[in-house]
Design a protein around this motif. Structure first.
Motif, PDB file in Angstrom:
ATOM      1  N   ILE A 184      36.409 -19.071   0.774  1.00 29.37           N
ATOM      2  CA  ILE A 184      35.114 -19.885   0.777  1.00 29.37           C
ATOM      3  C   ILE A 184      34.238 -19.086   1.795  1.00 29.37           C
ATOM      4  CG2 ILE A 184      33.958 -22.086   1.196  1.00 29.37           C
ATOM      5  CD1 ILE A 184      36.268 -23.541   0.077  1.00 29.37           C
ATOM      6  N   THR A 185      32.935 -18.800   1.318  1.00 33.75           N
ATOM      7  CA  THR A 185      32.062 -18.120   1.885  1.00 33.75           C
ATOM      8  C   THR A 185      30.911 -19.096   2.259  1.00 33.75           C
ATOM      9  OG1 THR A 185      30.896 -17.167  -0.202  1.00 33.75           O
ATOM     10  CG2 THR A 185      32.595 -15.874   0.864  1.00 33.75           C
ATOM     11  N   SER A 186      30.667 -20.121   1.496  1.00 34.92           N
ATOM     12  CA  SER A 186      29.501 -21.083   1.630  1.00 34.92           C
ATOM     13  C   SER A 186      29.739 -22.395   1.058  1.00 34.92           C
ATOM     14  CB  SER A 186      28.245 -20.757   1.225  1.00 34.92           C
ATOM     15  OG  SER A 186      28.039 -20.402  -0.146  1.00 34.92           O
ATOM     16  N   SER A 187      29.389 -23.469   1.685  1.00 35.71           N
ATOM     17  CA  SER A 187      29.731 -24.958   0.813  1.00 35.71           C
ATOM     18  C   SER A 187      28.682 -25.663   1.014  1.00 35.71           C
ATOM     19  CB  SER A 187      30.994 -25.342   1.229  1.00 35.71           C
ATOM     20  OG  SER A 187      31.101 -25.543   2.697  1.00 35.71           O
ATOM     21  N   ALA A 188      28.512 -26.686   0.303  1.00 35.27           N
ATOM     22  CA  ALA A 188      27.353 -27.809   0.239  1.00 35.27           C
ATOM     23  C   ALA A 188      27.879 -29.256  -0.077  1.00 35.27           C
ATOM     24  CB  ALA A 188      26.251 -27.498  -0.452  1.00 35.27           C
ATOM     25  N   PRO A 189      28.481 -30.090   0.882  1.00 36.71           N
ATOM     26  CA  PRO A 189      29.008 -31.228   0.620  1.00 36.71           C
ATOM     27  C   PRO A 189      28.028 -32.284  -0.112  1.00 36.71           C
ATOM     28  CG  PRO A 189      29.060 -31.097   2.955  1.00 36.71           C
ATOM     29  CD  PRO A 189      28.482 -29.496   2.083  1.00 36.71           C
ATOM     30  N   ALA A 190      28.254 -33.140  -0.698  1.00 37.91           N
ATOM     31  CA  ALA A 190      27.196 -34.256  -1.190  1.00 37.91           C
ATOM     32  C   ALA A 190      28.060 -35.206  -1.359  1.00 37.91           C
ATOM     33  CB  ALA A 190      26.402 -33.971  -2.380  1.00 37.91           C
ATOM     34  N   THR A 239      30.890 -21.626  -2.760  1.00 36.89           N
ATOM     35  CA  THR A 239      31.133 -20.287  -3.408  1.00 36.89           C
ATOM     36  C   THR A 239      32.200 -19.599  -2.858  1.00 36.89           C
ATOM     37  OG1 THR A 239      28.553 -20.057  -3.558  1.00 36.89           O
ATOM     38  CG2 THR A 239      29.822 -18.090  -3.621  1.00 36.89           C
ATOM     39  N   VAL A 240      33.071 -18.980  -3.718  1.00 40.62           N
ATOM     40  CA  VAL A 240      34.173 -18.426  -3.193  1.00 40.62           C
ATOM     41  C   VAL A 240      33.986 -16.840  -3.439  1.00 40.62           C
ATOM     42  CG1 VAL A 240      35.423 -18.659  -5.452  1.00 40.62           C
ATOM     43  CG2 VAL A 240      36.668 -18.539  -3.282  1.00 40.62           C
ATOM     44  N   LEU A 263      42.740  -4.882  -4.853  1.00 35.83           N
ATOM     45  CA  LEU A 263      42.481  -4.037  -5.949  1.00 35.83           C
ATOM     46  C   LEU A 263      41.041  -4.086  -6.172  1.00 35.83           C
ATOM     47  CD1 LEU A 263      45.572  -4.911  -8.207  1.00 35.83           C
ATOM     48  CD2 LEU A 263      45.356  -2.870  -6.643  1.00 35.83           C
ATOM     49  N   GLY A 264      40.058  -2.993  -6.061  1.00 33.70           N
ATOM     50  CA  GLY A 264      38.988  -3.065  -6.480  1.00 33.70           C
ATOM     51  C   GLY A 264      38.162  -3.889  -5.414  1.00 33.70           C
ATOM     52  N   SER A 265      36.803  -4.247  -5.771  1.00 31.82           N
ATOM     53  CA  SER A 265      36.033  -4.920  -5.021  1.00 31.82           C
ATOM     54  C   SER A 265      35.963  -6.374  -4.932  1.00 31.82           C
ATOM     55  CB  SER A 265      34.429  -4.252  -4.923  1.00 31.82           C
ATOM     56  OG  SER A 265      34.650  -3.163  -4.570  1.00 31.82           O
ATOM     57  N   PRO A 266      35.656  -7.320  -4.188  1.00 34.73           N
ATOM     58  CA  PRO A 266      35.651  -8.767  -4.284  1.00 34.73           C
ATOM     59  C   PRO A 266      34.328  -9.109  -5.093  1.00 34.73           C
ATOM     60  CG  PRO A 266      35.171  -8.152  -2.115  1.00 34.73           C
ATOM     61  CD  PRO A 266      35.725  -7.067  -2.765  1.00 34.73           C
ATOM     62  N   PHE A 267      34.469 -10.283  -5.719  1.00 33.65           N
ATOM     63  CA  PHE A 267      33.022 -10.940  -6.419  1.00 33.65           C
ATOM     64  C   PHE A 267      32.987 -12.155  -6.310  1.00 33.65           C
ATOM     65  CE2 PHE A 267      36.511 -10.842  -9.371  1.00 33.65           C
ATOM     66  CZ  PHE A 267      36.955 -12.167  -9.884  1.00 33.65           C
ATOM     67  N   VAL A 268      32.094 -13.134  -6.468  1.00 30.38           N
ATOM     68  CA  VAL A 268      31.849 -14.515  -6.155  1.00 30.38           C
ATOM     69  C   VAL A 268      31.778 -15.144  -7.352  1.00 30.38           C
ATOM     70  CG1 VAL A 268      30.633 -13.696  -3.954  1.00 30.38           C
ATOM     71  CG2 VAL A 268      29.270 -14.156  -6.029  1.00 30.38           C
ATOM     72  N   ARG A 269      32.299 -16.569  -7.166  1.00 27.77           N
ATOM     73  CA  ARG A 269      32.083 -17.433  -8.195  1.00 27.77           C
ATOM     74  C   ARG A 269      31.761 -18.861  -7.466  1.00 27.77           C
ATOM     75  NH1 ARG A 269      32.288 -13.868 -11.092  1.00 27.77           N
ATOM     76  NH2 ARG A 269      33.501 -13.500 -12.911  1.00 27.77           N
TER      77      ARG A 269
END
Length: 357
Positions: free
Chosen positions: A142-148, A155-156, A95-101
């Motif tokens: 998940i589109t990108s991730s940075a572990p520490a 970012t999802v 439904l609709g377009s995706p967005f990121v968080r």
């Protein structure tokens, strides 16, 4: 009363079953309320009524199904959705377009385990938000991730998704109502070309394409209806409703100034052919259901007075008698155009009520 008696007998049998497995059922208690599900497209969701629970699927408390459920004292689940196609009955729909968080959570384990735990946290904390309807959820990727260390920032992509409509059907469902098929054959394009732009070439092209699609649509619809009945384990009666006449004439030539194409005749013939194919498909299912029936096609056009309450397609026409929202109607949004008003849903409810009895 054949079908209504069947519905009540199912409810009574379920009550007896509950008693048989040790669930307390008071002596003389009334059987449980019937359970109805309405699914399909905008003509079942509620576009056009003017009152909406939300404006994604455009579900309304004033649909024909709500009116019938109120008459019968039934519980109603509405999973119909504007723009719905046959595939949405058995498959999830974006439904609709995706967005990121983006968020940071403390999670442990390997990179793969960290991402899985991160997604679980994101879902638990409603990072994408809380869906407005019980059959909606967010697909998270998940589109990108940075572990520490134990901290993972990711970012999802959040995609609002409606569950397959058939998921609302259970063995406790007594009846399912739906309209479907209009969007599969290009309803929006037909409205645009024939009633908004009034393009002879464009209108003919969309109607020719729709006619070519109908035979395949019949088989797809039969498969979807079969799945609905299967999900109910043969308990639910399935009612496929047709569409009302969209315009109030069977002859309307365009362009109006120098007509070259009878859009009214072509649209009239298309709608009648669609009814015939849906009726045939439902009759085949009903006859082949091991003698148990369970499928009914409901022609709503007589309850609408034939073509009397369709839209007058002429420029600057008087549509005061229309039970469909006219194109460019003041105070109305585009998804409401050429959809049933409350009067239209009342007429459809009367047709369905007659079929239920």
């Amino acid at each position: 009363m054949r079908r209504r008696r069947r519905t009540l007998s199912i409810a009574t049998a379920l009550a007896a079953l509950a008693a048989g497995v040790g669930v307390a059922v008071p002596a003389g208690a009334a059987p449980p309320s019937p359970r109805y599900v309405v699914m399909g497209d905008s003509y079942s969701a509620g576009n056009g009524t003017g009152t909406y629970e939300e404006r994604t699927c455009w579900r309304s408390p004033d649909t024909y199904a709500a009116k019938v459920a109120a008459q019968d004292g039934a519980d109603l689940t509405n999973v119909a959705c504007s723009g719905g196609v046959v595939a949405d009955i058995t498959q999830p729909r974006a439904l609709g377009s995706p967005f990121v968080r983006t968020a940071t959570y403390e999670v442990s384990g390997t990179a793969t385990v960290q991402q899985r735990k991160w997604l679980q946290r994101a879902e638990a904390e409603a990072l994408c938000g809380t869906p407005a309807q019980p059959d909606w959820h967010y697909e998270q990727t998940i589109t990108s991730s940075a572990p520490a260390g134990r901290q993972l920032t990711a970012t999802v992509s959040c995609q609002l998704t409606a569950a397959a409509q058939v998921d609302a059907v259970t063995p406790r469902t007594d009846a399912v109502f739906l309209t479907v098929g209009g969007n599969d054959i290009g309803f929006s394009s037909i409205v645009l070309q024939c009633l908004v732009l009034r393009s002879a070439t464009g209108c003919k092209g969309t109607i020719d394409a729709a006619n070519a699609t109908l035979p395949t649509l019949k088989s797809e619809t039969v498969a979807a209806l079969t799945e609905i009945r299967k999900r109910s384990r043969g308990n639910a009666e399935v009612y496929l409703l047709g569409y009302p006449h969209l315009i109030n004439t069977d002859s309307y030539r365009i362009p109006e100034a120098a007509p070259t194409y009878d859009a009214g005749r072509a649209l009239h013939d298309l709608q009648l052919l669609g009814d015939d194919l849906q009726r045939e498909g439902v009759a085949e299912l009903d006859a082949g259901a091991r003698g148990n029936g369970g499928f009914t096609f409901v022609d709503v056009k007589p309850a609408w007075g034939g073509m009397a309450h369709g839209i007058d397609p002429r420029t600057a026409a008087d549509n005061s008698q229309a039970w469909l929202v006219p194109v460019l109607a003041p105070g109305r949004e585009l998804p409401e155009w050429v959809h049933p008003t409350v009067e239209g849903h009342t007429a459809t409810a009367s047709a369905l009520t007659a079929a239920l009895r």
